[in-house]
Design a protein around this motif. Structure first.
Motif, mmCIF file in Angstrom:
data_model
loop_
_atom_site.group_PDB
_atom_site.id
_atom_site.type_symbol
_atom_site.label_atom_id
_atom_site.label_comp_id
_atom_site.label_asym_id
_atom_site.label_seq_id
_atom_site.Cartn_x
_atom_site.Cartn_y
_atom_site.Cartn_z
ATOM 1 N N GLY A 184 0.859 -0.982 0.025
ATOM 2 C CA GLY A 184 0.111 -0.074 -0.028
ATOM 3 C C GLY A 184 0.840 1.089 0.023
ATOM 4 N N THR A 185 0.096 2.404 -0.179
ATOM 5 C CA THR A 185 0.907 3.677 -0.124
ATOM 6 C C THR A 185 0.936 4.172 1.285
ATOM 7 O OG1 THR A 185 0.152 4.384 -2.365
ATOM 8 C CG2 THR A 185 1.015 6.007 -1.102
ATOM 9 N N PHE A 186 -0.050 3.844 2.085
ATOM 10 C CA PHE A 186 -0.112 4.394 3.451
ATOM 11 C C PHE A 186 0.379 5.627 3.849
ATOM 12 C CE2 PHE A 186 1.369 -0.366 3.150
ATOM 13 C CZ PHE A 186 0.241 -0.859 3.611
ATOM 14 N N ASP A 187 -0.667 6.401 3.041
ATOM 15 C CA ASP A 187 -0.217 8.143 3.097
ATOM 16 C C ASP A 187 -1.381 8.697 3.710
ATOM 17 O OD1 ASP A 187 1.678 10.146 2.747
ATOM 18 O OD2 ASP A 187 0.161 10.812 1.335
ATOM 19 N N PRO A 188 -1.713 8.703 5.247
ATOM 20 C CA PRO A 188 -1.085 7.872 6.162
ATOM 21 C C PRO A 188 -1.668 6.534 6.453
ATOM 22 C CG PRO A 188 -2.741 9.326 7.064
ATOM 23 C CD PRO A 188 -2.596 9.599 5.620
ATOM 24 N N ILE A 189 -1.086 5.920 7.154
ATOM 25 C CA ILE A 189 -1.486 4.639 7.590
ATOM 26 C C ILE A 189 -2.811 4.916 8.588
ATOM 27 C CG2 ILE A 189 0.013 4.186 9.481
ATOM 28 C CD1 ILE A 189 0.148 1.347 9.058
ATOM 29 N N THR A 190 -3.747 4.023 8.232
ATOM 30 C CA THR A 190 -5.082 4.356 8.966
ATOM 31 C C THR A 190 -5.367 2.843 10.115
ATOM 32 O OG1 THR A 190 -6.390 3.251 7.572
ATOM 33 C CG2 THR A 190 -6.025 5.538 7.120
ATOM 34 N N ASN A 191 -6.244 3.131 10.918
ATOM 35 C CA ASN A 191 -6.799 2.138 11.710
ATOM 36 C C ASN A 191 -7.214 0.978 10.808
ATOM 37 O OD1 ASN A 191 -5.866 3.661 14.034
ATOM 38 N ND2 ASN A 191 -8.042 4.664 14.348
ATOM 39 N N GLY A 192 -7.779 1.229 9.620
ATOM 40 C CA GLY A 192 -8.504 0.297 8.884
ATOM 41 C C GLY A 192 -7.271 -0.488 8.298
ATOM 42 N N HIS A 193 -6.168 0.015 7.903
ATOM 43 C CA HIS A 193 -5.110 -0.701 7.479
ATOM 44 C C HIS A 193 -4.396 -1.640 8.827
ATOM 45 C CE1 HIS A 193 -4.180 2.971 4.796
ATOM 46 N NE2 HIS A 193 -4.267 2.018 3.693
ATOM 47 N N LEU A 194 -4.252 -0.895 9.761
ATOM 48 C CA LEU A 194 -3.853 -1.716 10.989
ATOM 49 C C LEU A 194 -4.731 -3.061 11.153
ATOM 50 C CD1 LEU A 194 -2.531 1.148 13.163
ATOM 51 C CD2 LEU A 194 -1.010 -0.307 11.641
ATOM 52 N N ASP A 195 -5.781 -2.991 11.061
ATOM 53 C CA ASP A 195 -6.869 -3.863 11.192
ATOM 54 C C ASP A 195 -6.464 -4.971 10.350
ATOM 55 O OD1 ASP A 195 -9.106 -5.374 12.321
ATOM 56 O OD2 ASP A 195 -10.091 -4.723 10.183
ATOM 57 N N ILE A 196 -6.431 -4.718 9.124
ATOM 58 C CA ILE A 196 -5.993 -5.747 7.868
ATOM 59 C C ILE A 196 -4.686 -6.425 8.571
ATOM 60 C CG2 ILE A 196 -5.384 -6.015 5.528
ATOM 61 C CD1 ILE A 196 -8.491 -5.642 6.083
ATOM 62 N N ILE A 197 -3.801 -5.694 8.766
ATOM 63 C CA ILE A 197 -2.461 -5.906 9.097
ATOM 64 C C ILE A 197 -2.387 -7.188 10.204
ATOM 65 C CG2 ILE A 197 -0.124 -5.230 10.192
ATOM 66 C CD1 ILE A 197 -0.260 -2.862 8.429
ATOM 67 N N ALA A 198 -2.999 -6.779 11.292
ATOM 68 C CA ALA A 198 -3.224 -7.555 12.407
ATOM 69 C C ALA A 198 -3.850 -8.978 11.893
ATOM 70 C CB ALA A 198 -3.987 -6.829 13.661
ATOM 71 N N ARG A 199 -4.849 -8.810 11.267
ATOM 72 C CA ARG A 199 -5.617 -10.219 10.742
ATOM 73 C C ARG A 199 -4.765 -10.702 9.845
ATOM 74 N NH1 ARG A 199 -10.528 -7.239 8.679
ATOM 75 N NH2 ARG A 199 -11.346 -9.428 8.171
ATOM 76 N N ALA A 200 -4.113 -10.011 8.910
ATOM 77 C CA ALA A 200 -3.023 -10.899 7.813
ATOM 78 C C ALA A 200 -1.975 -11.453 8.617
ATOM 79 C CB ALA A 200 -2.767 -9.868 6.866
ATOM 80 N N ALA A 201 -1.650 -10.927 9.537
ATOM 81 C CA ALA A 201 -0.500 -11.366 10.295
ATOM 82 C C ALA A 201 -0.566 -12.727 11.026
ATOM 83 C CB ALA A 201 0.157 -10.466 11.400
ATOM 84 N N ARG A 202 -1.940 -12.909 11.183
ATOM 85 C CA ARG A 202 -2.291 -14.512 11.995
ATOM 86 C C ARG A 202 -2.531 -15.387 10.950
ATOM 87 N NH1 ARG A 202 -5.937 -10.559 14.937
ATOM 88 N NH2 ARG A 202 -5.239 -10.496 16.811
ATOM 89 N N LEU A 203 -2.322 -15.026 9.228
ATOM 90 C CA LEU A 203 -2.495 -16.038 8.421
ATOM 91 C C LEU A 203 -1.440 -16.622 7.715
ATOM 92 C CD1 LEU A 203 -5.340 -14.201 6.354
ATOM 93 C CD2 LEU A 203 -5.708 -16.056 7.883
ATOM 94 N N ALA A 204 -0.099 -15.826 8.233
ATOM 95 C CA ALA A 204 1.156 -16.328 7.736
ATOM 96 C C ALA A 204 2.237 -16.394 8.725
ATOM 97 C CB ALA A 204 1.431 -15.123 6.727
#
Length: 167
Positions: free
Chosen positions: A11-31
Motif C-alpha cells: 500500500g501507499t499508507f499515506d497515512p496509515i489508518t486504523n483500517g490498514h492496521l486492522d488488516i495488518i493484524a488479521r493478515a499477520a495471523r494468516l502467515a
C-alpha cells in the motif's frame, strides 16, 4: 520442515489508518511472516516521503507485532508488485476490501497479478465494519480542513499528519 508462509500487504499508507492496521493484524495471523510493502506511488501525490511513511508504518506495526507475537517486516518498494512479492518470498498478496467499489479494481489487479505469476495468490480481507469507510484520502482531507482524525488513525500517525498538513 515446511516452507514458511510469507504474505505481502502492499500500500501507499499515506497515512496509515486504523483500517490498514486492522488488516495488518488479521493478515499477520494468516502467515508465518507478513511483509508490509510501502509503495513509492508518486502518482498519488503523497504528503509524506517514502522514508517517512516507512518509518510511521514500522512504528505502528511494531506495536501489533508485540501484541500478537507476529513477525511483521516493513519494507519500501518501487518495483512491480509481483517482482517485489518474489523478492520477499511471498506466496500471497493480501488486499483489503472496504466496499463493493474496491472490488472491481482489486479483482482486475488480482487477475493481472495471477497472469504474471500464478504461484502467488491474492487473498482478500474485508475491512471490519467499524473501518469500512476510512481512507487515507479522507483522513488527509479532514485533517487539512481542521477536522478531528483521532478516531481514524493511531495517535503518532495523527500527530505527524496534522504537523505535516499544518506546517
Amino acid at each position: 520442515m515446511a516452507k514458511a508462509r510469507v504474505a505481502l500487504y502492499p500500500g501507499t499508507f499515506d497515512p496509515i489508518t486504523n483500517g490498514h492496521l486492522d488488516i495488518i493484524a488479521r493478515a499477520a495471523r494468516l502467515a508465518d511472516r507478513l511483509v508490509v510493502g510501502v509503495a513509492t506511488n508518486a502518482g498519488k501525490g503523497p504528503i509524506f516521503t517514502l522514508e517517512e511513511r516507512t518509518e510511521l508504518v514500522k512504528a505502528e506495526t511494531d506495536i501489533i507485532a508485540d501484541q500478537i507475537g507476529a513477525k511483521i517486516e516493513v519494507r519500501p518498494f518501487s518495483s512491480l508488485l509481483i517482482a517485489f512479492a518474489r523478492e520477499v518470498g511471498a506466496g500471497m498478496i493480501v488486499r483489503g476490501l472496504r466496499a463493493v467499489s474496491d472490488f472491481d479494481y482489486e479483482f482486475q489487479m488480482a487477475g493481472m497479478n495471477y497472469r504474471l505469476d500464478p504461484e502467488i495468490e491474492t487473498v482478500f480481507l474485508m475491512a471490519s465494519e467499524r473501518h469500512q469507510f476510512i481512507s487515507s484520502r479522507f483522513v488527509k482531507d479532514i485533517a487539512a480542513l481542521g477536522g478531528d482524525i483521532s478516531s481514524f488513525v493511531p495517535k503518532l500517525t495523527g500527530a505527524r499528519t496534522l504537523a505535516k498538513l499544518r506546517s
